[in-house]
Design a protein around this motif. Structure first.
Motif, short mmCIF file in Angstrom:
data_model
loop_
_atom_site.label_atom_id
_atom_site.label_comp_id
_atom_site.label_asym_id
_atom_site.label_seq_id
_atom_site.Cartn_x
_atom_site.Cartn_y
_atom_site.Cartn_z
N ARG A 79 0.85 -1.22 -0.04
CA ARG A 79 0.00 -0.15 -0.17
C ARG A 79 0.65 1.21 0.06
O ARG A 79 0.40 2.36 -0.26
N PHE A 80 2.23 1.08 0.33
CA PHE A 80 3.01 2.30 0.58
C PHE A 80 3.60 2.67 -0.91
O PHE A 80 3.99 3.86 -1.02
N GLU A 81 2.95 1.98 -1.92
CA GLU A 81 3.46 2.48 -3.31
C GLU A 81 2.57 3.79 -3.90
O GLU A 81 3.00 4.40 -4.58
N ASN A 82 1.43 3.78 -3.28
CA ASN A 82 0.65 5.12 -3.30
C ASN A 82 1.36 6.29 -2.72
O ASN A 82 1.32 7.32 -3.59
N THR A 83 1.82 6.19 -1.82
CA THR A 83 2.51 7.33 -1.28
C THR A 83 3.87 7.50 -2.08
O THR A 83 4.15 8.81 -2.34
N TYR A 84 4.60 6.62 -2.38
CA TYR A 84 5.85 6.57 -3.11
C TYR A 84 5.41 7.36 -4.53
O TYR A 84 6.04 8.44 -4.98
N ARG A 85 4.41 6.95 -5.17
CA ARG A 85 3.94 7.46 -6.45
C ARG A 85 3.51 8.94 -6.31
O ARG A 85 4.18 9.84 -7.11
N HIS A 86 2.94 9.36 -5.11
CA HIS A 86 2.36 10.77 -4.99
C HIS A 86 3.72 11.35 -4.92
O HIS A 86 3.75 12.65 -5.59
N TRP A 87 4.69 11.25 -3.88
CA TRP A 87 5.84 11.97 -3.93
C TRP A 87 6.53 12.28 -5.23
O TRP A 87 6.98 13.14 -5.63
N LEU A 88 6.92 10.98 -5.77
CA LEU A 88 7.69 11.03 -6.99
C LEU A 88 7.18 11.66 -8.24
O LEU A 88 7.83 12.37 -8.92
N GLU A 89 5.68 11.57 -8.42
CA GLU A 89 5.21 12.14 -9.62
C GLU A 89 4.99 13.79 -9.31
O GLU A 89 4.85 14.40 -10.07
N ASN A 90 5.27 14.12 -7.92
CA ASN A 90 4.98 15.69 -7.79
C ASN A 90 6.39 16.14 -7.29
O ASN A 90 6.35 17.27 -6.58
N ILE A 91 7.45 15.65 -7.67
CA ILE A 91 8.69 16.18 -7.14
C ILE A 91 9.16 17.39 -7.67
O ILE A 91 8.78 17.75 -8.89
N ARG A 92 9.80 18.16 -6.73
CA ARG A 92 10.51 19.52 -7.48
C ARG A 92 11.82 19.30 -7.20
O ARG A 92 12.52 18.40 -6.57
N ASP A 93 12.61 20.33 -7.62
CA ASP A 93 14.13 20.23 -7.23
C ASP A 93 14.47 20.25 -5.96
O ASP A 93 13.74 20.91 -5.33
N TRP A 94 15.56 19.59 -5.63
CA TRP A 94 15.88 19.44 -4.52
C TRP A 94 16.74 20.35 -3.97
O TRP A 94 17.91 20.59 -4.60
N ASN A 95 16.48 21.18 -3.08
CA ASN A 95 17.34 22.31 -2.13
C ASN A 95 18.46 21.34 -1.57
O ASN A 95 18.23 20.99 -0.35
N ILE A 96 19.54 21.35 -1.99
CA ILE A 96 20.71 20.33 -1.56
C ILE A 96 21.61 21.28 -0.71
O ILE A 96 22.51 20.77 0.04
N SER A 97 21.79 22.50 -0.46
CA SER A 97 22.68 23.33 0.30
C SER A 97 22.11 23.52 1.63
O SER A 97 21.13 24.02 1.96
N ARG A 98 22.81 23.60 2.83
CA ARG A 98 22.35 23.85 4.05
C ARG A 98 23.35 24.93 4.63
O ARG A 98 24.79 24.72 4.49
N GLN A 99 22.79 25.88 5.48
CA GLN A 99 23.63 26.99 5.97
C GLN A 99 24.60 26.67 7.23
O GLN A 99 24.18 26.98 8.33
N LEU A 100 25.14 25.48 7.18
CA LEU A 100 25.86 24.80 8.50
C LEU A 100 27.34 24.43 8.17
O LEU A 100 27.57 24.70 6.87
N TRP A 101 27.87 24.38 9.19
CA TRP A 101 29.44 24.14 9.04
C TRP A 101 29.64 22.69 9.19
O TRP A 101 30.80 22.02 8.64
N TRP A 102 28.97 21.90 10.10
CA TRP A 102 29.07 20.46 10.32
C TRP A 102 28.36 19.88 9.01
O TRP A 102 27.26 19.83 8.94
N GLY A 103 29.14 19.16 8.08
CA GLY A 103 28.64 18.43 7.05
C GLY A 103 29.66 18.41 6.01
O GLY A 103 30.70 18.75 6.19
N HIS A 104 29.40 18.02 4.79
CA HIS A 104 30.29 18.04 3.54
C HIS A 104 30.22 19.44 2.99
O HIS A 104 29.19 19.93 2.56
#
Length: 877
Positions: free
Chosen positions: A385-410
Motif C-alpha cells: 500500500r505504500f506504493e501510493n505514497t511513493y507514487r504521489h511524492w515522486l510524480e510531484n517532485i520538485r528540484d531538491w534544495n541540497i545546500s544548508r547554511q551549516l558548518w558541520w557536514g560535507h
C-alpha cells in the motif's frame, strides 16, 4: 556440564556475544557463496537507542541470522550519520553553556568542537545495539563523514554539476531561523495552530478612503510592495490604478490586479509581500514588484522594521497589534485556525526566505525510480500500500534544495574566484579548482589562496542517498571487489516516515550511478506507540528505556515481545506485558531442554509405539511449519513467522511431543527416542535462533560439546522435505479424543494415576494410528472399538465418533444422572433462545453475516452437546 535451574540471561548474553565476536562470525568477505546484504539505516551519530531502533534492528538481525543459517554469505553493514542540523545544534548548545558563541569562532575552530563532541558521544548507539544481539559486521562500520565517504559525496556533487543537473539559484526557500539554515519541503512539518486573522486598513493615496485586507502576519507589512485585487471583483472597480499607503511604514504601494486573488477569502484584497511568501513572490515576479526582505537570519526584524528592528517576529506581532489599534489601522481580529510550517529537527516555525542556494534537478533523475517500483516491480515495497505514497511524492517532485547554511557536514565543492554570483568553479580538490579557475579567468598565476570555497554544507540526505554504494566504495571505485560482490544489496528495513527522504532517493542514486537497483525489498515497519496510541517519545515520557527492558526481560524476551506485536507497516501498540510473554517463552524452552537432559537413558529397552508415532508426527509438523515460515518470510510477515515457530515450540513440542515421549516416573527413556528428541530440539533451536539468539546458542552448546565450527550461529537451517499431511490431521483428531478423556477425568474427579477403560464406536472410520498415544496420554487400561453403545458409561463425542468410559465404583450413578439432567435442561434452554433469534426474520435480515455465523455455530454446538448428554443419560440409565 551442569545445567542451571534458571536461565541467567545477563551472563549468557555477555558470554555468547563475546564468543561470536572472538570467532569473527559476523564478518563477511567476498567468496564463492551467494551474498546476502543489508545496510543499516544509519542512526544519528549522537543518538541513543529508542524503541523504534529496537524494532528496526531486531528485524534486520532476524533476517541476517536466518540468511547466515541458510548458507548465504551474510553481511550487515553498520554505521552512523553525521546528522548536520541535529549535531550542530547540540554542539552550539554545548558551546553556549560554556559561554562561547559560535559566531565568535572560525569554521575550523567550530569543527574541532564538533569532532570532539562526535568522538565523545558518537557511536554510543552502536554499542547499545550489541546488547540487543545485533550481528553486524563491525569491521565494516561506516560514518558518513569518514574520509572515503566524504570523497564519495564530493565526487557525486561534481559529477552531477558537470552533467548540468546541479545549479545555483536565487529562490524562495524554507528557512529555519533557529538552525539558521534552509530546509527542503520534506523537512517541513505542517501543524494546525490557532492564531488570529488581522483585518488591517490601508489608506487610499490622495483620499480619506481605506481598503481592508486580512492577514495572519501583521508584522510583515514592512515588506508589502503592493495590494492586489481581482479584476473581476466589482467591489473594487474604483480602486483600479490607484495606490495605497502601508500603515506605520507610510510607504506608497500600487494597487495591482490579478485573478490569483480569491474573492471569497478575507476581504477579497491581498497584501503582496514578495520576500516572505512563496505565492507572493510568484505574483511579484509577474508584476515586477520590489522585493523587501525585512528579516535577519534569526527571524528578528532588520532596519526595514523601523522601530521594531532587532525584535523577534512573534514579539513584534503582539506589539504591532497594539500600535495598529492605537492609530486606527486595525479594523478587527478573528480567531483563525492556520496550518503552520515547522522544522522537523528544531521545531521552529519556518520562515519563507529568498536566498542563493544549490539545487538538483529531479525531473529526469526520478524516472527510473518510478519505473522500478511502480512498473517493473524490480524493487518491492512491503506492505504494498505504500506504493501510493511513493507514487504521489515522486510524480510531484520538485528540484531538491541540497545546500544548508551549516558548518558541520560535507562542504560544497564550489570555489569562487570573483565577486559575481557566477564566478565560481566546481571541483573535487582545491588543486583541480585552481586549474579550472585559471582556464575560466585566463590568469595563469591564479593561486589557491585567491579562491574562496562556498561556506555552505550539503543536506545530510545528499550523503545518505549514496549509502548502499558508498559503504562498499562504489562511487570512488566501481570496479572494486566488495562493491561488485555485495551490491545491489538485498533488503532494506526502515520506517515509512523516510520513504521519500531516504528510500526513494537511494533508488534514484542507485540507477543514476550504477544503472541498478540499490536493494530488492523494502520492509517498512510501523511506529512504536503506547497503549493510548501515542507515538513514543522522550518529551511525552511514554517511552521505556530499551536497555532497562533488556535488563528486566532479557534481550531475547524483548525481541520476541516486540516482534509478536509488529506486523509490517502497522503501528505497534507496545505493552511491556508482551516482553513478559517473551520472557515466559524463554523459560518454557529452557525448562523443556532441562526436562529432556534430565531423563535417564537406556540402551536395552525397546522404543514404545507411542514414541515412534509421536516422532513421525512431530517431524511432519516441523516440515509443515517450515513451509509456513518460508511463505511468511517471502511476504515479509516476520511477526507471523515468529508466531508459527512459537506455536510449534510451545504447543506442539512442549505441550504434546514431550508428553507423548516422556518416560514413566523414575523410568528411563530408550536411546532411539531420546536421540530423536534431541534432534527435534536442535531443529527448533535453528528456527528460533534468528529471533532468540542468546537462549538458543546457550542450549545448543549445552546439548553436547561443540567446536567453534559447530556453533549454532553458523549451523544450517532445517532442510525442507516432503511430509505426510494425513499424519497431522489424524493427530489433530487424536488430540480431540485425548481432550475428551481429560475433560471427563476433570469433571468426575478421576485421578490420572487411575487407569480407565475406553470403548469407541468408530462412525467416522477414523485412523487408529495414534491409539498408542491416546492410550498413553489418557492413561487407558484398554482401548476397544465396539459396534453398539455401552450402557452404564460416561460418554463424549469427537466428530461423529462416540466414546464411552465405563463407570467405576467411585462414581455415584444417581448423582451423575442428576447433574447431567440439570446440564441437559440448561443447554436445551440455551438452544431455544438461540433458535428464537434465528427464526426471527427481522434479526436474520438485518444482522451482519458474521453475527449470523456466530449464532449458527452456537446452535450447532448446543445440538451436539445435547446429543452427547442424552447419550450419557441413556448409558447410565
Amino acid at each position: 556440564m551442569t545445567i542451571p535451574a534458571q536461565f541467567d540471561a545477563k551472563s549468557v548474553e555477555q558470554k555468547w556475544y563475546s564468543y561470536w565476536m572472538e570467532n569473527n562470525y559476523f564478518h563477511s568477505e567476498p567468496d564463492h557463496r551467494t551474498p546476502y546484504t543489508i545496510t543499516i539505516p544509519p542512526p544519528n551519530v549522537t543518538g541513543v537507542l529508542h524503541m523504534g531502533h529496537m524494532l528496526n534492528n531486531t528485524i534486520q538481525d532476524v533476517l541476517i541470522r536466518r540468511a547466515r543459517l541458510k548458507g548465504f554469505n551474510a553481511c550487515w553493514v553498520p554505521g552512523t550519520d553525521h546528522a548536520s542540523i541535529a549535531t550542530e545544534a547540540k554542539v552550539v548548545a554545548k558551546l553556549k553553556a560554556e559561554g562561547i558563541n559560535k559566531n565568535d569562532l572560525s569554521r575550523e575552530e567550530f569543527l574541532e568542537h564538533a569532532w570532539d563532541w562526535t568522538h565523545k558521544y558518537g557511536g554510543v548507539i552502536l554499542d547499545q545495539l550489541k546488547k540487543l544481539g545485533a550481528s553486524c559486521d563491525w569491521e565494516r562500520t561506516k560514518f558518513t563523514m569518514d574520509p572515503d565517504m566524504s570523497a564519495s559525496v564530493i565526487r557525486s556533487f561534481v559529477d552531477l554539476y558537470n552533467k548540468g543537473m546541479i545549479y545555483r539559484g536565487y529562490r524562495m526557500v524554507n528557512w529555519d531561523p533557529e538552525a539558521k539554515t534552509t530546509l527542503s519541503d520534506e523537512e517541513v512539518i505542517f501543524e494546525e495552530r490557532q492564531g488570529k486573522l488581522y483585518f488591517l486598513k490601508y489608506q487610499i493615496e490622495g483620499s480619506n478612503d481605506f481598503l481592508t485586507i486580512a492577514t495572519t502576519r501583521p508584522e510583515t507589512i514592512f515588506g508589502d510592495t503592493a495590494i492586489c485585487i481581482n479584476p473581476n471583483d466589482e467591489r473594487f472597480t474604483h480602486l483600479k490604478g490607484k495606490k495605497a499607503i502601508v500603515p506605520i511604514a507610510g510607504r506608497v504601494i500600487p494597487i495591482i490586479e490579478d485573478e490569483y486573488v480569491d474573492v471569497e477569502f478575507g476581504t477579497g484584497c491581498l497584501k503582496v509581500t514578495p520576500a516572505h511568501d512563496m505565492n507572493d513572490k510568484t505574483l511579484g515576479d509577474k508584476h515586477n514588484l520590489e522585493v523587501i526582505d525585512i528579516f535577519n537570519e534569526d527571524a528578528t526584524l532588520n532596519s526595514f522594521g523601523l522601530h521594531y528592528a532587532g525584535k523577534d517576529r512573534f514579539v513584534v506581532r503582539e506589539e504591532i497589534e497594539k500600535e495598529l489599534e492605537a492609530n486606527g489601522s486595525l479594523a478587527k481580529t478573528e480567531i483563525h485556525l492556520n496550518k503552520v510550517g515547522t522544522s522537523e529537527r528544531t521545531k521552529a516555525v519556518i520562515e519563507p526566505r529568498l536566498s542563493d542556494q544549490w539545487f538538483l534537478k529531479m525531473d529526469e533523475l526520478v524516472k527510473p525510480a518510478i519505473k522500478a517500483v511502480l512498473e517493473t516491480e524490480e524493487i518491492k515495497l512491503y506492505p504494498k500500500r505504500f506504493e501510493n505514497t511513493y507514487r504521489h511524492w515522486l510524480e510531484n517532485i520538485r528540484d531538491w534544495n541540497i545546500s544548508r547554511q551549516l558548518w558541520w557536514g560535507h562542504r560544497i565543492p564550489a570555489f569562487f574566484y570573483g565577486d559575481g554570483k557566477e564566478d565560481f568553479v566546481v571541483a573535487e580538490t582545491i588543486e583541480d579548482a585552481v586549474v579550472l579557475a585559471q582556464k575560466a579567468t585566463g590568469k595563469a598565476d591564479l593561486k589557491a589562496e585567491d579562491l574562496r570555497q562556498d561556506v555552505d554544507a550539503l543536506d545530510t540526505w545528499f550523503s545518505a542517498w549514496l549509502w548502499p554504494m558508498s559503504v562498499f566504495g562504489g562511487i570512488m571505485e566501481p570496479e572494486n571487489k566488495d562493491f561488485k560482490y555485495y551490491y545491489p544489496t538485498n533488503d532494506l528495513v526502515t520506517g515509512p516516515d523516510i520513504l521519500f527522504f531516504w528510500v526513494a532517493r537511494m533508488i534514484i542514486a542507485g540507477y543514476e550511478y550504477t544503472g541498478e537497483k540499490p536493494f530488492t525489498n523494502v520492509y517498512l515497519t510501523g511506529l512504536v506507540r503506547d497503549k493510548q496510541r501515542r507515538k513514543m517519545s522522550k518529551s511525552l515520557g511514554n517511552s521505556p528505556d530499551p536497555l532497562d527492558l533488556i535488563d528486566n526481560f532479557s534481550a531475547d524476551g524483548v525481541r520476541v515481545g516486540l516482534l509478536l506485536s509488529a506486523s509490517a507497516g502497522n503501528d505497534i501498540l507496545f505493552d511491556e506485558e508482551m516482553c513478559n510473554q517473551g520472557k515466559a517463552f524463554t523459560n518454557k524452552v529452557w525448562n523443556a531442554f532441562r526436562l529432556i537432559k534430565g531423563w535417564e537413558v537406556s540402551d536395552t529397552i525397546p522404543q514404545p509405539e507411542s514414541s515412534k508415532v509421536a516422532i513421525e508426527w512431530f517431524e511432519a509438523k516441523l516440515q509443515q511449519t517450515l513451509v509456513e515460515i518460508e511463505d511468511h518470510f517471502e511476504k515479509y510477515r516476520i511477526s507471523d513467522a515468529l508466531m508459527a515457530i512459537y506455536k510449534l515450540v510451545w504447543d506442539d513440542f512442549c505441550s504434546w511431543f514431550l508428553e507423548m515421549i516422556k518416560p514413566a516416573y523414575q523410568s528411563p527413556i530408550d536411546r532411539k527416542t531420546l536421540t530423536k528428541a534431541i534432534e527435534m530440539l536442535e531443529s527448533n533451536l535453528k528456527l528460533l535462533h534468528p529471533f532468540m539468539p542468546f537462549l538458543t546458542e546457550e542450549i545448543w552448546q549445552h546439548i553436547t560439546e561443540r567446536t567453534p565450527e559447530q556453533a549454532l550461529i553458523i549451523s544450517t537451517w532445517p532442510e525442507s522435505k516432503s511430509f505426510d499431511a494425513k499424519l497431522i490431521t489424524d493427530f489433530d483428531f487424536a488430540a480431540e479424543v485425548i481432550s475428551g478423556i481429560r475433560t471427563i477425568r476433570k469433571e468426575k474427579n478421576i485421578p490420572f494415576k487411575d487407569a480407565i477403560e475406553l470403548k469407541a464406536i468408530n462412525n467416522d472410520n477414523s485412523s487408529t494410528y495414534f491409539d498408542a498415544v491416546i492410550t498413553k496420554l489418557g492413561n487407558l487400561s484398554s482401548l476397544e472399538y465396539v459396534s453398539e453403545a455401552v450402557t452404564g458409561a460416561l460418554t463424549f463425542r469427537a466428530k461423529s465418533n462416540e466414546y464411552f468410559v465405563p463407570i467405576s465404583g467411585s462414581v455415584d450413578v444417581e448423582e451423575e444422572i442428576a447433574k447431567l439432567t440439570e446440564e441437559l435442561k440448561y443447554t436445551q434452554g440455551f438452544l431455544k433462545s438461540v433458535q428464537a433469534k434465528l427464526s426471527n426474520e427481522k434479526f436474520v435480515n438485518n444482522a451482519p453475516e458474521k453475527v449470523l455465523e456466530i449464532e449458527r455455530k452456537k446452535e450447532a454446538d448446543a445440538l451436539a452437546k445435547i446429543a452427547t448428554i442424552e447419550q450419557s443419560l441413556a448409558s447410565l440409565k
